[in-house]
Design a protein around this motif. Sequence first.
Motif: not given
Length: 308
Positions: A169-174, A188-193, A195-204
């Motif tokens: 999983l890629l978290v951020g702008d590709v 490989i999948q990506s989330t796009g950009r 918000p910082q407060d949502q980053v933990p949930a994406q990484l987990l």
Amino acid sequence: MITVHFVHGARSYLPELAAYQAHIEHLGHAVQMHTQAHNVPDDAQAVWWICGRVPSAQARRLKGAVQVHEYASASVAPLAWLKDRIKQWQHPVPDFRVFQSDWVRQRMGFGQPDAVPFALRDMGVPDAFLTAQAQQPPEFDLVYLGEMRRLLHFVPLLHTLGRAGLSLLLVGDVPAALQERLAALGHIQSTGRVPQDQVPAQLLRARAGLNLMPDVLPLAEQTSTKMLEYLALGLPVISNPYAWAQRTAQAHAGRVQLLGLQASAAQWQAAVQGLPLHQTDRQHLQSLRWSQQLQAMPVWAALFGADR
């Protein structure tokens, strides 16, 4: 109350700015952010330059302010040494300097005869990273956060992950150039950009964090913020070996596995299968918090004096 005016590049990702703002406001002062130096008012009392280049004319215009120069990174190739020397020779002398590490300080070459006081300020993580918990089992084997253009150096490795049957999983702008290279890679999948407060949930959403860094200076000696964030969330990490990663693997024994760029698909499979479990209790990692990194910096006395 004193207002600290930060001057920074609009295109840079600078998580430290939010941390600085929170800390300064906690001290009872205020912050304004600027991407153009000419927007800083003439009567500013404190100006914090994120270098970059500090225009001499603007520094003279603001000579009534306490001025801080921060160097979060040494210059990158091409002509890295020359770029650093130009900054050393041409930047006006500030009241205080901040460097990400002593390696960056020595690389920049500042020192005698100006004897400007300085502080070392490493990267940190928001408090929320140390308390966030996964709400469901991981969907991906690996997750990569941050600057995606750098992944163009590692496209062969991304193909190896596919052959190993590992999802990423890629978290951020590709960027478009990387999207073209990844179009045929279904693992490989990506989330796009996000918000910082949502980053933990994406990484987990992943079993482990992936850290990839070209083994070239200054990158090989500088802190990988993404690795700190992975560790703060309790994720084990797989990284390519380079100087900073090797030191971090020693400091976080058992949580960081180093794997060479030429590793085979079978070696990647074995590495992921052998990863330790996710850590739910991370109280022992409190030193990674931004507040821990910032509170002891002597720059606050220089900026606020008795008002600190």
